[in-house]
Design a protein around this motif. Structure first.
Motif, PDB file in Angstrom:
ATOM      1  N   UNK A  30      86.233   3.804   3.755  1.00  0.00           N
ATOM      2  CA  UNK A  30      86.267   4.342   2.393  1.00  0.00           C
ATOM      3  C   UNK A  30      87.020   5.670   2.397  1.00  0.00           C
ATOM      4  N   UNK A  31      88.194   5.643   1.811  1.00  0.00           N
ATOM      5  CA  UNK A  31      89.071   6.816   1.870  1.00  0.00           C
ATOM      6  C   UNK A  31      88.461   8.029   1.162  1.00  0.00           C
ATOM      7  N   UNK A  32      87.825   7.800   0.018  1.00  0.00           N
ATOM      8  CA  UNK A  32      87.240   8.926  -0.724  1.00  0.00           C
ATOM      9  C   UNK A  32      86.201   9.643   0.129  1.00  0.00           C
ATOM     10  N   UNK A  33      85.389   8.863   0.865  1.00  0.00           N
ATOM     11  CA  UNK A  33      84.385   9.460   1.730  1.00  0.00           C
ATOM     12  C   UNK A  33      85.040  10.253   2.853  1.00  0.00           C
ATOM     13  N   UNK A  34      86.093   9.654   3.451  1.00  0.00           N
ATOM     14  CA  UNK A  34      86.789  10.348   4.540  1.00  0.00           C
ATOM     15  C   UNK A  34      87.328  11.689   4.056  1.00  0.00           C
ATOM     16  N   UNK A  35      87.888  11.673   2.858  1.00  0.00           N
ATOM     17  CA  UNK A  35      88.452  12.919   2.332  1.00  0.00           C
ATOM     18  C   UNK A  35      87.359  13.941   2.047  1.00  0.00           C
ATOM     19  N   UNK A  40      87.864  18.757  10.961  1.00  0.00           N
ATOM     20  CA  UNK A  40      86.951  17.642  11.158  1.00  0.00           C
ATOM     21  C   UNK A  40      87.246  16.944  12.488  1.00  0.00           C
ATOM     22  N   UNK A  41      86.227  16.865  13.381  1.00  0.00           N
ATOM     23  CA  UNK A  41      86.439  16.077  14.599  1.00  0.00           C
ATOM     24  C   UNK A  41      86.676  14.612  14.222  1.00  0.00           C
ATOM     25  N   UNK A  42      87.528  13.927  14.973  1.00  0.00           N
ATOM     26  CA  UNK A  42      87.861  12.554  14.602  1.00  0.00           C
ATOM     27  C   UNK A  42      86.651  11.619  14.620  1.00  0.00           C
ATOM     28  N   UNK A  43      85.695  11.948  15.498  1.00  0.00           N
ATOM     29  CA  UNK A  43      84.398  11.238  15.507  1.00  0.00           C
ATOM     30  C   UNK A  43      83.850  10.981  14.109  1.00  0.00           C
ATOM     31  N   UNK A  44      83.950  12.000  13.263  1.00  0.00           N
ATOM     32  CA  UNK A  44      83.305  11.928  11.948  1.00  0.00           C
ATOM     33  C   UNK A  44      83.907  10.852  11.044  1.00  0.00           C
ATOM     34  N   UNK A  45      85.095  10.360  11.431  1.00  0.00           N
ATOM     35  CA  UNK A  45      85.701   9.308  10.607  1.00  0.00           C
ATOM     36  C   UNK A  45      84.835   8.056  10.567  1.00  0.00           C
ATOM     37  N   UNK A  46      84.028   7.864  11.610  1.00  0.00           N
ATOM     38  CA  UNK A  46      83.206   6.658  11.598  1.00  0.00           C
ATOM     39  C   UNK A  46      82.151   6.704  10.496  1.00  0.00           C
ATOM     40  N   UNK A  81      75.181  16.681   3.426  1.00  0.00           N
ATOM     41  CA  UNK A  81      75.596  16.435   4.804  1.00  0.00           C
ATOM     42  C   UNK A  81      76.862  15.614   4.819  1.00  0.00           C
ATOM     43  N   UNK A  82      77.320  15.249   6.030  1.00  0.00           N
ATOM     44  CA  UNK A  82      78.576  14.507   6.114  1.00  0.00           C
ATOM     45  C   UNK A  82      78.393  12.998   5.947  1.00  0.00           C
ATOM     46  N   UNK A  83      77.217  12.477   6.312  1.00  0.00           N
ATOM     47  CA  UNK A  83      77.047  11.022   6.302  1.00  0.00           C
ATOM     48  C   UNK A  83      76.473  10.537   4.981  1.00  0.00           C
ATOM     49  N   UNK A  84      77.290   9.849   4.150  1.00  0.00           N
ATOM     50  CA  UNK A  84      76.707   9.245   2.960  1.00  0.00           C
ATOM     51  C   UNK A  84      75.831   8.085   3.413  1.00  0.00           C
ATOM     52  N   UNK A  85      74.802   7.802   2.669  1.00  0.00           N
ATOM     53  CA  UNK A  85      74.014   6.616   2.967  1.00  0.00           C
ATOM     54  C   UNK A  85      74.645   5.435   2.262  1.00  0.00           C
ATOM     55  N   UNK A  86      74.034   4.280   2.359  1.00  0.00           N
ATOM     56  CA  UNK A  86      74.510   3.142   1.573  1.00  0.00           C
ATOM     57  C   UNK A  86      73.373   2.183   1.301  1.00  0.00           C
ATOM     58  N   UNK A  87      73.588   1.371   0.270  1.00  0.00           N
ATOM     59  CA  UNK A  87      72.646   0.318  -0.083  1.00  0.00           C
ATOM     60  C   UNK A  87      73.385  -0.991   0.080  1.00  0.00           C
TER      61      UNK A  87
END
Lengths: 425, 425
Positions: free
Chosen positions: B92-97, B110-116, B132-138
């Motif tokens: 998801x590009x929006x999340x990455x940005x 941003x460390x590249x790790x965070x792209x995951x 935080x950096x990690x969005x959740x999901x349903x």
């Protein structure tokens, strides 16, 4: 051997009570070389408890259960385990008599409810519980997945820990394929972040025979070294491993074993025959509270002053109005006079003082929230330093108290108190 | 709708970190009418996480998961859920940005790790995480047991609570078959045991539309009333139910909402334009610490004296040596002089004092461990009482501080402070 933990109780599934038992058991198991495969929690519903047991039979060889063996109607574990094991419940007269005697010794009559705590599945081995009415039990269950072992313990943490230590851990240790014994030693650290700590001890020990476990309990982080080996050499293994870790931790380690900063300070003050008085502003009494949490602290704690308002700093601690006006309450100058003042007032060996801005309000451009000054006065010298600490109000108070107490500890050891390790990132 | 909670992480199965997330989620669910069927915890092992999800599919319609969506190699939840759901991971590009922008705003790359953390199972609905950096999901998953819903959230408590409030709880509320809304109101109580509290409120409310939840967090017990009903009447329902509980709790309730004794004391002192100073012996600074935990307390806390030694009681608080010798430090006479002394010293509206035996040592035949004296001095009157409290050292200190603070609260309300409810069993 795969081990699972089952916690039972509506108070857990409704969020009313925080389950600390599973966490404790997992930590104790780790110290003897076992990692838990699954932890599960269900409420006081017979069919859910049965389903949980059957579920865990498919994933683990040993199931350690807490909860549900009290005397009331919602305590369902014992009868449910009997059902799952396909056996009858049997009355144990010795247990019934012990429970009755317990009540008598408290001047009470045993409610008939408690008799159900003397029922056990046929074939179970009773585990002594000297701290409560419900003995636990161990039971072997033949399942479609193979033979399984169940340990059933009370949910009351104090009783569970007792039975773990007396019965469960020794049994599990005895079942290891090797004849190894397990030993652990714990170091308490302060002033270093968990990741820096990780880097500091990385590669120091041999992962084949040793294990390191970190537990962060702000403001300290404990490092536990666990070793295993044949009985005749395991103590030496532990001493060697501990020596290596001790050396790598250096000054970051302020104590060993189950201790804390205030206990270490107490120990050092007692050894030196020294006394302490405290003058607190931003910490509000927390330093006094921590020092007096240690049993026997009346031998070295004279007391202190919480000088929250400047008028009290002046009237009770003799801080000069001039100093307050010129430098402000949060300054090395003021905190030095506070430390000297409380020392003069009480005659203590050490006078310890704090003054700072815990937040969330009160910050200034040149002194933002987290600005904290600490001073330590002793015969012939007064030390002080201004820190930029961080975090919310509670965090700043706790961190300040920890640094301040570390100052006292360092001073009693003849070190420069101002070099407390929190200065280094 | 059956709901299960899954917590993921080695730090949980090794006992390093206490799982407070599951407890929090269960409590939040209860407030909107759901009781959790199962809670499960597994470590960072792909096959165990997969097995846990499949296991829970057979027991629950909704699985709420925390942990395992960080940027490091042991964060396995997202890819595992995709596997279980039988779908690919989608970037998801929006999340990455958004993640990249977060790092930039902290002056970091941003460390590249965070792209995951910008990868999601195809078809998942992203849950915003502003903290935080990690969005959740349903995600909706078709399983052999029927359609299932998974909520995947970070393990960081602050972030999890945020996403629960913003996304998960509203979604669950919207799925109730009725159009009811849920409301809660909390009462904080002190001085009554949990079972007596249970009896006091039993039968007061209609169990069809209301629910009571007790949470014991020594030294207070909170009582939460939850109601549900059609949107147009639910506020009135809550007000009615709260009024009934308020009346039945009477004096045992000292505050409403998310509050504590020191905050209530602060509120009352502020309203009255009054100030307070404290003279502590056995509590050692705990009262000062608690009072100053409240932001803005510098408006009404002048400070105090921790007079641990008798010499300090005499030299700083002006307690007469005669009184100390005649009655002993733990006496109503001494504690009255302490309260008056600190009041005179600081000019406070109220002077509060404690003196007692916290244990384990120090007990005497006529003054065993737990003997505690409290005094409150104000213009024109000094109140005092001797209690026989119970418990270990920490317990006696905390309980004493709670009773003492309750004295102040009662005094500001014009009540007799000595009638604090802990006197009644």
């Amino acid at each position: 051997m795969r081990i699972a933990i089952l916690s039972t109780g509506d108070e857990l599934t409704t969020g009313r009570t925080l389950d600390t038992n599973a966490n404790y058991i997992a930590d104790q198991l780790l110290a003897i070389g076992y990692e838990v495969t699954t932890m599960m929690t269900v409420g006081d519903y017979p069919e859910r408890i049965i389903a949980a047991w059957r579920n865990l039979f498919s994933q683990a060889d040993v199931i350690i259960s807490t909860g549900g063996i009290g005397p009331t109607a919602d305590d369902l574990t014992t009868e449910t385990v009997a059902k799952v094991a396909g056996v009858e419940l049997v009355h144990d007269q010795a247990t019934a008599e012990r429970i009755r005697a317990m009540f008598q010794s408290m001047g009470r009559t045993m409610p008939e409810n408690n008799l159900k705590q003397a029922l056990f599945p046929a074939g179970a081995t009773i585990l002594r519980n000297d701290l409560g009415t419900a003995p636990g039990f161990r039971i072997e269950i033949a399942t479609e997945h193979g033979p399984r072992i169940g340990f059933i313990m009370p949910g009351v943490p104090r009783e569970m820990k007792h039975i773990m230590a007396e019965e469960v851990l020794p049994w599990l240790r005895s079942k290891r394929p090797d004849t190894h014994e397990y030993r652990s030693h714990t170091f308490q650290t302060f002033g270093i972040s968990e990741s820096a700590l990780d880097e500091t001890v990385a590669g120091v020990l041999d992962p084949e025979t040793t294990r390191l476990a970190f537990r962060a309990a702000f403001p300290q982080i404990s490092v536990r070294v666990s070793v295993h080996g044949p009985p005749e050499v395991v103590e030496g293994q532990l001493a060697d491993a501990a020596a290596k870790i001790r050396e790598s931790l250096g000054e970051y380690c302020y104590g060993e074993g189950d201790t804390d900063m205030e206990s270490e300070v107490g120990r050092r003050l007692t050894e030196a025959g020294a006394t302490i008085a405290f003058a607190e502003s931003c910490t509000g009494g927390l330093i006094g509270h921590r020092l007096t949490n240690v049993p026997g602290s009346s031998a070295y704690v004279l007391g202190g002053v919480v000088a929250y308002k400047n008028e009290v700093k002046h009237a009770v601690l003799n801080v000069a109005n001039n100093t307050l006006e010129k430098h402000g309450a949060v300054s090395r100058e003021v905190v030095e006079e506070m430390a000297q003042g409380v020392r003069t007032l009480t005659g203590a060996t050490y006078g310890l003082a704090t003054s700072g801005i815990a937040g969330p309000g009160g910050g200034l451009p040149d002194k933002p929230v987290g600005t904290v000054c600490i001073a330590l006065a002793r015969d012939g010298a007064t030390f002080s330093h201004q820190y930029q600490l961080w975090g919310n109000r509670e965090w700043v108070k706790v961190l300040t108290s920890q640094v301040a107490l570390d100052w006292v500890r360092r001073a009693t050891l003849g070190h420069d108190p101002t070099q407390s390790s929190v200065l280094r990132k």
